[in-house]
Design a protein around this motif. Structure first.
Motif, mmCIF file in Angstrom:
data_model
loop_
_atom_site.group_PDB
_atom_site.id
_atom_site.type_symbol
_atom_site.label_atom_id
_atom_site.label_comp_id
_atom_site.label_asym_id
_atom_site.label_seq_id
_atom_site.Cartn_x
_atom_site.Cartn_y
_atom_site.Cartn_z
ATOM 1 N N PHE A 277 0.860 -1.177 0.000
ATOM 2 C CA PHE A 277 0.000 0.000 0.000
ATOM 3 C C PHE A 277 0.899 1.230 0.000
ATOM 4 C CE2 PHE A 277 0.539 -1.611 4.304
ATOM 5 C CZ PHE A 277 1.045 -0.507 4.981
ATOM 6 N N VAL B 165 2.892 4.411 1.064
ATOM 7 C CA VAL B 165 3.419 4.959 2.312
ATOM 8 C C VAL B 165 4.063 6.298 1.994
ATOM 9 C CG1 VAL B 165 3.833 2.685 3.336
ATOM 10 C CG2 VAL B 165 5.680 3.847 2.141
ATOM 11 N N ASP C 144 -0.249 14.597 8.463
ATOM 12 C CA ASP C 144 -1.106 13.428 8.695
ATOM 13 C C ASP C 144 -2.467 13.599 8.028
ATOM 14 O OD1 ASP C 144 0.616 11.808 10.127
ATOM 15 O OD2 ASP C 144 -0.157 12.416 12.088
ATOM 16 N N ARG D 9 -3.934 11.216 5.108
ATOM 17 C CA ARG D 9 -5.210 10.487 5.242
ATOM 18 C C ARG D 9 -6.135 10.808 4.070
ATOM 19 N NH1 ARG D 9 -4.456 11.891 10.573
ATOM 20 N NH2 ARG D 9 -5.952 13.597 10.423
ATOM 21 N N ARG E 162 -5.348 8.740 1.259
ATOM 22 C CA ARG E 162 -5.440 7.307 1.578
ATOM 23 C C ARG E 162 -4.077 6.652 1.814
ATOM 24 N NH1 ARG E 162 -10.684 6.792 1.138
ATOM 25 N NH2 ARG E 162 -11.932 7.293 -0.657
ATOM 26 N N VAL E 163 -3.135 7.428 2.312
ATOM 27 C CA VAL E 163 -1.820 6.900 2.686
ATOM 28 C C VAL E 163 -1.912 6.508 4.156
ATOM 29 C CG1 VAL E 163 0.631 7.439 2.949
ATOM 30 C CG2 VAL E 163 -0.640 8.312 0.977
ATOM 31 N N ARG E 164 -1.535 5.271 4.456
ATOM 32 C CA ARG E 164 -1.766 4.716 5.787
ATOM 33 C C ARG E 164 -0.570 4.776 6.723
ATOM 34 N NH1 ARG E 164 -4.337 -0.898 3.816
ATOM 35 N NH2 ARG E 164 -2.560 -1.584 5.038
ATOM 36 N N GLU E 165 0.602 5.130 6.228
ATOM 37 C CA GLU E 165 1.785 5.083 7.078
ATOM 38 C C GLU E 165 2.760 6.181 6.694
ATOM 39 O OE1 GLU E 165 5.176 1.833 7.064
ATOM 40 O OE2 GLU E 165 3.409 1.087 8.136
#
Length: 161
Positions: A84, A86, A112, A116, A119-122
């Motif tokens: 996914f 990052v 952050d 979000r 749709r970046v989770r890390e």
């Protein structure tokens, strides 16, 4: 991002996207922090942000129109066996005369939110062990040691292959 909880008794000015006109101040802030000049890196990065907005993020905080802090991040999708997207926090800096007011935390919070929305989770980054203030900022922002090792070696001193 007017969040009075970031610095009691003081509301920060909003975090905003970086612009080409911010490059000289970014370089000055980084030089004041590191003692090194990385003009080429910052000039290329800010110029590239204008063309690659889906992959590069630059945010800044200004006091009365003067840039006092910045954060640069890049989004990776699939690199290093990623499943996914990052983000990598490539650089963050707050002018020495503006420290202690929550600007670094505000920049990370705004980053952050932007990640979000994409749709970046890390979010990942690196920090030198001797940079106690940077490590405190990262620890306070929820960063932890990653379960992977970063390896490096010189490319020209010895034949490895």
């Amino acid at each position: 991002m007017n969040d009075p909880s970031i610095t009691p008794g003081r509301t920060l000015e909003p975090i905003r996207p970086l612009a080409v006109g911010d490059v000289a101040r970014i370089i000055a802030i980084d030089h004041a922090i590191t003692g090194r000049r990385r003009d080429g890196f910052y000039q290329r990065r800010v110029a590239a942000m204008q063309k690659h907005r889906d992959e590069l993020i630059g945010l800044g905080h200004a006091d009365g129109g003067r840039l006092s802090g910045f954060a640069l991040a890049s989004i990776l999708d699939g690199e290093f066996d990623g499943r996914f997207p990052v983000a990598m926090l490539d650089a963050i800096g707050v002018a020495p005369d503006a420290r202690g007011r929550g600007i670094g935390r505000a920049l990370l919070a705004a980053l952050d939110a932007e990640l979000r929305a994409r749709r970046v989770r890390e979010l990942r980054t690196e920090a030198p062990w001797h940079s106690a203030s940077l490590l405190r900022l990262f620890a306070g922002a929820g960063f932890v040691l990653a379960p992977r090792a970063i390896l490096e070696r010189p490319t020209q001193e010895k034949e490895y292959i």
